[in-house]
Design an enzyme around this catalytic site. Sequence first.
Site, PDB file in Angstrom:
ATOM      1  N   CYS A 114       0.818  -1.226   0.000  1.00 20.52           N
ATOM      2  CA  CYS A 114       0.000   0.000   0.000  1.00 20.52           C
ATOM      3  C   CYS A 114       0.845   1.266   0.000  1.00 20.52           C
ATOM      4  O   CYS A 114       0.353   2.346  -0.315  1.00 20.52           O
ATOM      5  CB  CYS A 114      -0.927   0.015   1.209  1.00 20.52           C
ATOM      6  SG  CYS A 114      -2.077  -1.358   1.212  1.00 20.52           S
TER       7      CYS A 114
ATOM      8  N   HIS B  65      -3.709   7.364   3.390  1.00 18.51           N
ATOM      9  CA  HIS B  65      -4.061   6.049   2.863  1.00 18.51           C
ATOM     10  C   HIS B  65      -5.471   5.706   3.348  1.00 18.51           C
ATOM     11  O   HIS B  65      -5.786   5.886   4.526  1.00 18.51           O
ATOM     12  CB  HIS B  65      -3.045   5.021   3.381  1.00 18.51           C
ATOM     13  CG  HIS B  65      -3.323   3.628   2.927  1.00 18.51           C
ATOM     14  ND1 HIS B  65      -3.660   3.326   1.643  1.00 18.51           N
ATOM     15  CD2 HIS B  65      -3.307   2.445   3.598  1.00 18.51           C
ATOM     16  CE1 HIS B  65      -3.843   2.027   1.530  1.00 18.51           C
ATOM     17  NE2 HIS B  65      -3.633   1.462   2.708  1.00 18.51           N
TER      18      HIS B  65
ATOM     19  N   ASN C 136     -10.279   0.122   0.210  1.00 17.54           N
ATOM     20  CA  ASN C 136      -8.814   0.166   0.269  1.00 17.54           C
ATOM     21  C   ASN C 136      -8.240  -0.292  -1.069  1.00 17.54           C
ATOM     22  O   ASN C 136      -8.267  -1.479  -1.388  1.00 17.54           O
ATOM     23  CB  ASN C 136      -8.324  -0.734   1.403  1.00 17.54           C
ATOM     24  CG  ASN C 136      -6.806  -0.704   1.563  1.00 17.54           C
ATOM     25  OD1 ASN C 136      -6.096  -0.189   0.707  1.00 17.54           O
ATOM     26  ND2 ASN C 136      -6.326  -1.270   2.650  1.00 17.54           N
TER      27      ASN C 136
HETATM   28  O1  UT7 Z   1      -3.885  -1.189   3.767  1.00 14.35           O
HETATM   29  C1  UT7 Z   1      -3.092  -2.037   4.508  1.00 14.35           C
HETATM   30  C2  UT7 Z   1      -3.265  -1.797   5.921  1.00 14.35           C
HETATM   31  N1  UT7 Z   1      -4.472  -2.407   6.387  1.00 14.35           N
HETATM   32  C3  UT7 Z   1      -5.104  -1.885   7.395  1.00 14.35           C
HETATM   33  O2  UT7 Z   1      -4.715  -0.856   7.861  1.00 14.35           O
HETATM   34  C4  UT7 Z   1      -6.257  -2.638   7.967  1.00 14.35           C
HETATM   35  C5  UT7 Z   1      -6.211  -2.529   9.456  1.00 14.35           C
HETATM   36  N2  UT7 Z   1      -7.240  -3.259  10.147  1.00 14.35           N
HETATM   37  C6  UT7 Z   1      -8.542  -2.892  10.120  1.00 14.35           C
HETATM   38  O3  UT7 Z   1      -8.932  -1.975   9.424  1.00 14.35           O
HETATM   39  C7  UT7 Z   1      -9.482  -3.585  11.062  1.00 14.35           C
HETATM   40  O4  UT7 Z   1      -8.754  -4.404  11.950  1.00 14.35           O
HETATM   41  C8  UT7 Z   1     -10.562  -4.454  10.338  1.00 14.35           C
HETATM   42  C9  UT7 Z   1     -11.557  -3.538   9.643  1.00 14.35           C
HETATM   43  C10 UT7 Z   1      -9.897  -5.367   9.336  1.00 14.35           C
HETATM   44  C11 UT7 Z   1     -11.325  -5.284  11.353  1.00 14.35           C
HETATM   45  O5  UT7 Z   1     -11.915  -4.465  12.335  1.00 14.35           O
HETATM   46  P1  UT7 Z   1     -11.760  -4.793  13.881  1.00 14.35           P
HETATM   47  O6  UT7 Z   1     -12.509  -3.771  14.609  1.00 14.35           O
HETATM   48  O7  UT7 Z   1     -10.292  -4.891  14.150  1.00 14.35           O
HETATM   49  O8  UT7 Z   1     -12.515  -6.160  14.000  1.00 14.35           O
HETATM   50  P2  UT7 Z   1     -11.958  -7.580  14.485  1.00 14.35           P
HETATM   51  O9  UT7 Z   1     -11.048  -8.162  13.454  1.00 14.35           O
HETATM   52  O10 UT7 Z   1     -11.433  -7.437  15.877  1.00 14.35           O
HETATM   53  O11 UT7 Z   1     -13.289  -8.415  14.536  1.00 14.35           O
HETATM   54  C12 UT7 Z   1     -14.336  -8.094  15.446  1.00 14.35           C
HETATM   55  C13 UT7 Z   1     -15.500  -9.009  15.179  1.00 14.35           C
HETATM   56  C14 UT7 Z   1     -15.101 -10.485  15.111  1.00 14.35           C
HETATM   57  O12 UT7 Z   1     -16.166 -11.223  15.696  1.00 14.35           O
HETATM   58  P3  UT7 Z   1     -16.052 -11.751  17.205  1.00 14.35           P
HETATM   59  O13 UT7 Z   1     -14.835 -12.635  17.227  1.00 14.35           O
HETATM   60  O14 UT7 Z   1     -15.891 -10.520  18.046  1.00 14.35           O
HETATM   61  O15 UT7 Z   1     -17.339 -12.468  17.392  1.00 14.35           O
HETATM   62  C15 UT7 Z   1     -15.055 -10.784  13.645  1.00 14.35           C
HETATM   63  O16 UT7 Z   1     -15.323 -12.129  13.349  1.00 14.35           O
HETATM   64  O17 UT7 Z   1     -16.074  -8.700  13.897  1.00 14.35           O
HETATM   65  C16 UT7 Z   1     -16.174  -9.914  13.125  1.00 14.35           C
HETATM   66  N3  UT7 Z   1     -16.037  -9.554  11.719  1.00 14.35           N
HETATM   67  C17 UT7 Z   1     -17.075  -9.212  10.941  1.00 14.35           C
HETATM   68  N4  UT7 Z   1     -18.399  -9.121  11.208  1.00 14.35           N
HETATM   69  C18 UT7 Z   1     -19.188  -8.721  10.197  1.00 14.35           C
HETATM   70  C19 UT7 Z   1     -14.893  -9.492  10.980  1.00 14.35           C
HETATM   71  N5  UT7 Z   1     -15.189  -9.126   9.732  1.00 14.35           N
HETATM   72  C20 UT7 Z   1     -16.538  -8.945   9.679  1.00 14.35           C
HETATM   73  C21 UT7 Z   1     -17.419  -8.531   8.666  1.00 14.35           C
HETATM   74  N6  UT7 Z   1     -18.733  -8.443   8.977  1.00 14.35           N
HETATM   75  N7  UT7 Z   1     -17.010  -8.213   7.419  1.00 14.35           N
END
Ligand code: UT7
Length: 322
Positions: A113, A249, A279
């Site tokens: 990225c 970004h 993204n």
């Molecule tokens: O460009 C390169 C750099 N990339 C980034 O900067 C990305 C950085 N990371 C992020 O933007 C975030 O970590 C994400 C958007 C990818 C995820 O958000 P989060 O707030 O960190 O969520 P999480 O991974 O901690 O997941 C929380 C919950 C989980 O469920 P449980 O275990 O709490 O029951 C996931 O299974 O959200 C669930 N989950 C979803 N639910 C609905 C994960 N993806 C989804 C989804 N829809 N698409």
Amino acid sequence: MSYARIIGTGSAVPERVLTNHDLEAMIDTSDEWIRSRTGIERRHIAATGETTADLGECAARAALAAAGVKPQELDMIIVGTTTPDLVFPNVGILIQERIGANGCAAFSCEAACAGFLYALSVAEKFIRLGEARRVLVIGAETLSRFVDWTDRSTCVLFADGAGAVVLAPSEETGILKTHLYADGRYKDLLYFPSGVSKGFDSLKSGKDFVQMRGNEVFRIAVRELSRAAVRILDEAGIPGSDLDWMVPHQANLRIIEAISKRIELPMERVVVTIQEHGNTSAASVPLALDVAVRDGRIQRGQSLLLEAFGGGFTWGAALLRF
Ligand code: UT7
């Protein structure tokens, strides 16, 4: 002293739009979750056969037209991308041949990225050293190609697009500083598991996709991008609150908000296009820049901070007058 200055911008996105509601029909997710956790509402997805070079070419033509530069005047083309059409020739050469800039140097910069910022930084040095006068810098991606469309933790995030700028020497202030960083200790947090040398076996079986531990990436992205933004502003003696615009970004709205808070720049002066584009990796910064230039938000002479963070990890920042 002569600076490298952006004299034209351009961008391109595929025609097809995939909304959060479309995704609700494909996987176990919701518009509410995607919006509140990422800021994304829709994204553009390349059509079958539409490639990174196709999108990059469109963005390049728009940037050249805006700059009033003919392809034959280019000394160099640099493309930030992680999704090249082919292993070689590189995407820069494919675009060079299509636009008729034959003969000039052309290469790709593989920094995930942060690819556009890496490419911009290299281009800027060639111009300041007097070794190039017109450089086309492109960020272009078709990330939808390496996403697992059944994996809700990644497929709602990544998308396709391209952005481009033309750089030229100028006595007026242009790019003031660029800082680039990488830290391979984090290589397992965001990566694509196949390659020419390692082999495409798992790819052939249809099981190889981008791998990300989102939560950990998030935490480190906020920390390192905040540090990078503070350092580049401090070195230039410019308080964040004095910036005209930050063009970040577009990976996650919450990351963008955290950085804007850290440098005390109100969100009204941050260009946010994540809701429209998702993204788009190396395309994200030049795409957002072009949108804000064309809709009149960014004006000539204004101060801009660009930043990006991606797999590797790689990251960087650039401070400039537009
Ligand atoms: O460009 C390169 C750099 N990339 C980034 O900067 C990305 C950085 N990371 C992020 O933007 C975030 O970590 C994400 C958007 C990818 C995820 O958000 P989060 O707030 O960190 O969520 P999480 O991974 O901690 O997941 C929380 C919950 C989980 O469920 P449980 O275990 O709490 O029951 C996931 O299974 O959200 C669930 N989950 C979803 N639910 C609905 C994960 N993806 C989804 C989804 N829809 N698409």
